[in-house]
Design an enzyme around this catalytic site. Structure first.
Site, PDB file in Angstrom:
ATOM      1  N   SER A 143       2.164  25.121   9.277  1.00 36.26           N
ATOM      2  CA  SER A 143       2.578  24.052  10.204  1.00 36.26           C
ATOM      3  C   SER A 143       1.565  22.917  10.091  1.00 36.26           C
ATOM      4  CB  SER A 143       2.572  24.587  11.638  1.00 36.26           C
ATOM      5  OG  SER A 143       2.656  23.525  12.566  1.00 36.26           O
ATOM      6  N   TYR A 156      -0.842  29.379  18.952  1.00 37.43           N
ATOM      7  CA  TYR A 156      -0.053  28.991  17.770  1.00 37.43           C
ATOM      8  C   TYR A 156      -0.951  28.270  16.754  1.00 37.43           C
ATOM      9  CZ  TYR A 156       3.804  26.882  15.079  1.00 37.43           C
ATOM     10  OH  TYR A 156       4.668  26.491  14.075  1.00 37.43           O
TER      11      TYR A 156
HETATM   12  P1  NAP Z   1      13.241  29.972  14.207  1.00 34.97           P
HETATM   13  O1  NAP Z   1      14.470  29.163  14.093  1.00 34.97           O
HETATM   14  O2  NAP Z   1      12.822  30.480  15.537  1.00 34.97           O
HETATM   15  O3  NAP Z   1      13.349  31.194  13.172  1.00 34.97           O
HETATM   16  C1  NAP Z   1      12.349  32.168  13.072  1.00 34.97           C
HETATM   17  C2  NAP Z   1      12.968  33.474  12.641  1.00 34.97           C
HETATM   18  O4  NAP Z   1      11.923  34.462  12.571  1.00 34.97           O
HETATM   19  C3  NAP Z   1      13.996  33.990  13.645  1.00 34.97           C
HETATM   20  O5  NAP Z   1      15.149  34.429  12.970  1.00 34.97           O
HETATM   21  C4  NAP Z   1      13.260  35.147  14.322  1.00 34.97           C
HETATM   22  O6  NAP Z   1      14.113  36.178  14.778  1.00 34.97           O
HETATM   23  C5  NAP Z   1      12.401  35.649  13.173  1.00 34.97           C
HETATM   24  N1  NAP Z   1      11.313  36.494  13.654  1.00 34.97           N
HETATM   25  C6  NAP Z   1      10.591  36.349  14.814  1.00 34.97           C
HETATM   26  N2  NAP Z   1       9.711  37.344  14.944  1.00 34.97           N
HETATM   27  C7  NAP Z   1       9.872  38.141  13.871  1.00 34.97           C
HETATM   28  C8  NAP Z   1       9.250  39.339  13.447  1.00 34.97           C
HETATM   29  N3  NAP Z   1       8.285  39.911  14.186  1.00 34.97           N
HETATM   30  N4  NAP Z   1       9.649  39.916  12.285  1.00 34.97           N
HETATM   31  C9  NAP Z   1      10.637  39.361  11.530  1.00 34.97           C
HETATM   32  N5  NAP Z   1      11.258  38.208  11.890  1.00 34.97           N
HETATM   33  C10 NAP Z   1      10.887  37.614  13.037  1.00 34.97           C
HETATM   34  O7  NAP Z   1      11.991  29.172  13.626  1.00 34.97           O
HETATM   35  P2  NAP Z   1      11.888  28.071  12.466  1.00 34.97           P
HETATM   36  O8  NAP Z   1      11.790  26.748  13.098  1.00 34.97           O
HETATM   37  O9  NAP Z   1      12.901  28.324  11.398  1.00 34.97           O
HETATM   38  O10 NAP Z   1      10.417  28.423  11.956  1.00 34.97           O
HETATM   39  C11 NAP Z   1      10.153  29.141  10.761  1.00 34.97           C
HETATM   40  C12 NAP Z   1       8.667  28.999  10.457  1.00 34.97           C
HETATM   41  O11 NAP Z   1       8.346  27.616  10.325  1.00 34.97           O
HETATM   42  C13 NAP Z   1       7.741  29.546  11.560  1.00 34.97           C
HETATM   43  O12 NAP Z   1       6.648  30.194  10.983  1.00 34.97           O
HETATM   44  C14 NAP Z   1       7.302  28.294  12.296  1.00 34.97           C
HETATM   45  O13 NAP Z   1       6.034  28.444  12.909  1.00 34.97           O
HETATM   46  C15 NAP Z   1       7.248  27.303  11.150  1.00 34.97           C
HETATM   47  N6  NAP Z   1       7.335  25.906  11.595  1.00 34.97           N
HETATM   48  C16 NAP Z   1       8.478  25.426  12.191  1.00 34.97           C
HETATM   49  C17 NAP Z   1       8.502  24.089  12.592  1.00 34.97           C
HETATM   50  C18 NAP Z   1       9.712  23.485  13.228  1.00 34.97           C
HETATM   51  O14 NAP Z   1       9.617  22.335  13.694  1.00 34.97           O
HETATM   52  N7  NAP Z   1      10.860  24.153  13.277  1.00 34.97           N
HETATM   53  C19 NAP Z   1       7.391  23.280  12.400  1.00 34.97           C
HETATM   54  C20 NAP Z   1       6.255  23.818  11.826  1.00 34.97           C
HETATM   55  C21 NAP Z   1       6.243  25.129  11.407  1.00 34.97           C
HETATM   56  P3  NAP Z   1      14.649  36.148  16.305  1.00 34.97           P
HETATM   57  O15 NAP Z   1      15.412  34.875  16.453  1.00 34.97           O
HETATM   58  O16 NAP Z   1      15.464  37.389  16.389  1.00 34.97           O
HETATM   59  O17 NAP Z   1      13.414  36.178  17.171  1.00 34.97           O
END
Ligand code: NAP
Length: 255
Positions: A143, A156
């Site tokens: 991130s 975080y």
């Molecule tokens: P998201 O839509 O919440 O998707 C995350 C996925 O990870 C969900 O399907 C979740 O399942 C799954 N997950 C959570 N805990 C888990 C575990 N213990 N084992 C296996 N799977 C698990 O998030 P996203 O925005 O796509 O984010 C993906 C990555 O990008 C993360 O690492 C996040 O920190 C990073 N990121 C995102 C942003 C942003 O703006 N979106 C910015 C910077 C970094 P459930 O839904 O069932 O919990």
């Protein structure tokens, strides 16, 4: 086809950025192992997208915050697909709280998924390269907050800052095994993790004002960077972070 004959494991691939990575790499010929907490409608939809992109894959559900389960996911992936070439540590969660109110439970939850999970998935993956001559790739979805403070999200930020140092250390330790490791650091991306922000027009307008590119990122913006790092074009890239943030990192002001 830049990923033909490659097997790619993506954690947290049931939605959001993980799903976009799965379909983008599948569109270049990769076989995708889809990990998420459970096999459910979300993971099955990702598998449909992978197949719609012209490739194939499988679902290996499991909680990456549990070290034993990390080892099982990797072992099952290696035996099911005959090997894994690329590991994408994408699963991540966040908890919003003022520092004075953060609970141990929430702190542990964030650290265990974001940092410990990535650490032990990486360890289990790398152990398979001890006696092989194969090339391996590890890409962590970090991130901008591996670098940038984010008040009320201290755990975080610690987890992503830790991921940055893990990646830098392992770029040295894993190079003799033929493994590169890099971080992709998104800014604000339109995914379910940002549901409350996306539903708050005022907060959204303020954030967009801080992004020089004038828009939030799409999951595909992140997936395209992962594809490049996973491809042969990035053979000589290791120990780096690629920011995918529309310029947010150098222009951020907390309101
Ligand atoms: P998201 O839509 O919440 O998707 C995350 C996925 O990870 C969900 O399907 C979740 O399942 C799954 N997950 C959570 N805990 C888990 C575990 N213990 N084992 C296996 N799977 C698990 O998030 P996203 O925005 O796509 O984010 C993906 C990555 O990008 C993360 O690492 C996040 O920190 C990073 N990121 C995102 C942003 C942003 O703006 N979106 C910015 C910077 C970094 P459930 O839904 O069932 O919990």
């Amino acid at each position: 086809m830049r990923m033909q004959n490659n097997v790619v494991l993506v954690t947290g691939a049931g939605q959001g950025i993980g799903r976009a990575i799965a379909s983008r790499l599948a569109s270049e010929g990769a076989y995708i192992i889809i990990n998420d907490l459970y096999e459910n409608d979300n993971t099955r939809e990702t598998l449909r997208e992978v197949q719609g992109a012209g490739s194939n894959g499988c679902i290996i559900a499991g909680d990456v915050s549990d070290t034993v389960i990390c080892r099982d996911i990797i072992a099952e992936g290696f035996s099911w697909a005959g090997g894994i070439d690329v590991l994408v540590n994408n699963a991540g969660i966040e908890r919003n709280a003022e520092f004075l109110d953060v609970t141990e439970k929430d702190f542990d939850a964030v650290m265990n998924v974001n940092l410990k999970g990535a650490f032990f998935m990486t360890q289990a993956f790398a152990q398979h390269f001890r006696n092989t001559k194969r090339k391996g790739r590890i890409i962590n979805i970090s991130s901008v907050h591996e670098e940038l403070p984010f008040p009320h999200f201290t755990s975080y930020c610690i987890s992503k800052g830790g991921m940055k140092m893990m990646m830098r250390n392992l770029s040295i330790e894993l190079a003799p095994l033929g493994i590169t490791i890099n971080n992709v650091a998104p800014g604000a991306i339109e995914t379910p993790i940002n549901k409350s922000l996306l539903n708050n027009p005022q907060q959204l307008a303020e954030l967009t004002h801080n992004i020089p590119a004038g828009r939030l990122g799409k999951p595909l913006d992140v997936a395209n960077a992962v594809l490049w790092l996973a491809s042969d074009e990035a053979d000589y890239v290791t120990g780096s972070t690629v920011y995918i943030d529309g310029g947010l990192l150098w222009n951020y002001q907390e309101q």
